[in-house]
Design a protein around this motif. Structure first.
Motif, mmCIF file in Angstrom:
data_model
loop_
_atom_site.group_PDB
_atom_site.id
_atom_site.type_symbol
_atom_site.label_atom_id
_atom_site.label_comp_id
_atom_site.label_asym_id
_atom_site.label_seq_id
_atom_site.Cartn_x
_atom_site.Cartn_y
_atom_site.Cartn_z
ATOM 1 N N ILE A 1 1.540 11.372 3.378
ATOM 2 C CA ILE A 1 1.670 10.301 4.058
ATOM 3 C C ILE A 1 2.179 10.565 5.287
ATOM 4 C CG2 ILE A 1 2.483 7.933 4.637
ATOM 5 C CD1 ILE A 1 1.837 7.050 1.436
ATOM 6 N N ALA A 2 3.580 11.335 5.278
ATOM 7 C CA ALA A 2 4.197 11.433 6.481
ATOM 8 C C ALA A 2 3.578 12.486 7.271
ATOM 9 C CB ALA A 2 5.749 12.140 6.045
ATOM 10 N N THR A 3 2.710 13.305 7.015
ATOM 11 C CA THR A 3 2.057 14.062 7.751
ATOM 12 C C THR A 3 0.507 13.922 8.122
ATOM 13 O OG1 THR A 3 0.820 15.489 5.822
ATOM 14 C CG2 THR A 3 3.065 16.268 6.664
ATOM 15 N N GLY A 4 0.084 12.640 7.478
ATOM 16 C CA GLY A 4 -1.020 12.191 8.075
ATOM 17 C C GLY A 4 -2.310 12.695 6.930
ATOM 18 N N ALA A 5 -1.864 13.466 6.134
ATOM 19 C CA ALA A 5 -3.014 14.223 5.055
ATOM 20 C C ALA A 5 -3.568 12.840 4.307
ATOM 21 C CB ALA A 5 -2.391 15.132 4.413
ATOM 22 N N THR A 6 -4.738 13.116 3.757
ATOM 23 C CA THR A 6 -5.160 12.051 2.700
ATOM 24 C C THR A 6 -5.546 12.889 1.272
ATOM 25 O OG1 THR A 6 -7.593 12.560 3.836
ATOM 26 C CG2 THR A 6 -6.071 10.389 4.589
ATOM 27 N N ARG B 1 -9.190 7.838 0.752
ATOM 28 C CA ARG B 1 -9.986 7.374 1.551
ATOM 29 C C ARG B 1 -9.389 7.382 2.906
ATOM 30 N NH1 ARG B 1 -12.779 4.506 -3.001
ATOM 31 N NH2 ARG B 1 -10.987 3.159 -2.901
ATOM 32 N N THR B 2 -8.142 6.397 2.836
ATOM 33 C CA THR B 2 -7.512 6.219 4.073
ATOM 34 C C THR B 2 -5.914 6.327 3.698
ATOM 35 O OG1 THR B 2 -7.580 3.827 3.415
ATOM 36 C CG2 THR B 2 -9.199 4.415 4.664
ATOM 37 N N LEU B 3 -5.196 6.505 4.630
ATOM 38 C CA LEU B 3 -3.595 6.154 4.535
ATOM 39 C C LEU B 3 -3.069 4.937 4.046
ATOM 40 C CD1 LEU B 3 -2.434 8.178 7.885
ATOM 41 C CD2 LEU B 3 -2.367 8.870 5.546
ATOM 42 N N ASP B 4 -4.172 3.990 4.400
ATOM 43 C CA ASP B 4 -3.795 2.585 3.759
ATOM 44 C C ASP B 4 -3.944 2.463 2.318
ATOM 45 O OD1 ASP B 4 -3.114 1.224 6.328
ATOM 46 O OD2 ASP B 4 -5.233 0.517 6.525
ATOM 47 N N GLU B 5 -4.931 3.068 1.697
ATOM 48 C CA GLU B 5 -4.870 3.091 0.318
ATOM 49 C C GLU B 5 -3.796 3.854 -0.454
ATOM 50 O OE1 GLU B 5 -8.299 4.927 -2.656
ATOM 51 O OE2 GLU B 5 -8.176 5.934 -0.966
ATOM 52 N N MET B 6 -3.357 4.982 0.536
ATOM 53 C CA MET B 6 -2.604 5.828 -0.156
ATOM 54 C C MET B 6 -0.842 4.887 -0.179
ATOM 55 S SD MET B 6 -3.234 9.317 1.903
ATOM 56 C CE MET B 6 -1.661 10.523 1.099
ATOM 57 N N GLN B 7 -0.996 4.136 0.937
ATOM 58 C CA GLN B 7 0.286 3.381 0.876
ATOM 59 C C GLN B 7 0.408 2.289 -0.052
ATOM 60 O OE1 GLN B 7 -0.027 2.559 5.275
ATOM 61 N NE2 GLN B 7 1.588 4.064 5.750
ATOM 62 N N ARG B 8 -0.756 1.514 -0.381
ATOM 63 C CA ARG B 8 -1.047 0.796 -1.536
ATOM 64 C C ARG B 8 -0.507 1.249 -2.776
ATOM 65 N NH1 ARG B 8 -5.874 -0.409 0.925
ATOM 66 N NH2 ARG B 8 -6.870 0.284 -1.055
#
Length: 67
Positions: free
Chosen positions: A15-20, A33-40
């Motif tokens: 997440i810190a690097t913007g990788a998915t 799929r998205t950084l939002d998904e990763m954060q959830r």
């Protein structure tokens, strides 16, 4: 399978690097799929670990002396 702290660390790094795409310590690789998904998922995993680490522990109590 519940995520472990090492999985959370790998997810945070991505997440810190913007990788998915995340490669977990056990060799799994997941393309989100998205950084939002990763954060959830990160929030859910952190909540799960917090709940499991407090399970079985008595609730903490604080006493205040009265005079």
């Amino acid at each position: 399978m519940a995520l472990q702290q090492s999985d959370i660390d790998a997810l945070k790094s991505a997440i810190a690097t913007g990788a998915t795409r995340v490669r977990y310590p056990d060799g799994r690789e997941i393309q989100y799929r998205t950084l939002d998904e990763m954060q959830r998922i990160l929030r859910m995993a952190q909540e799960d670990i917090a709940a499991s680490s407090s399970a079985g522990r008595p609730a903490s109590r604080t006493s205040v002396a009265g005079f």
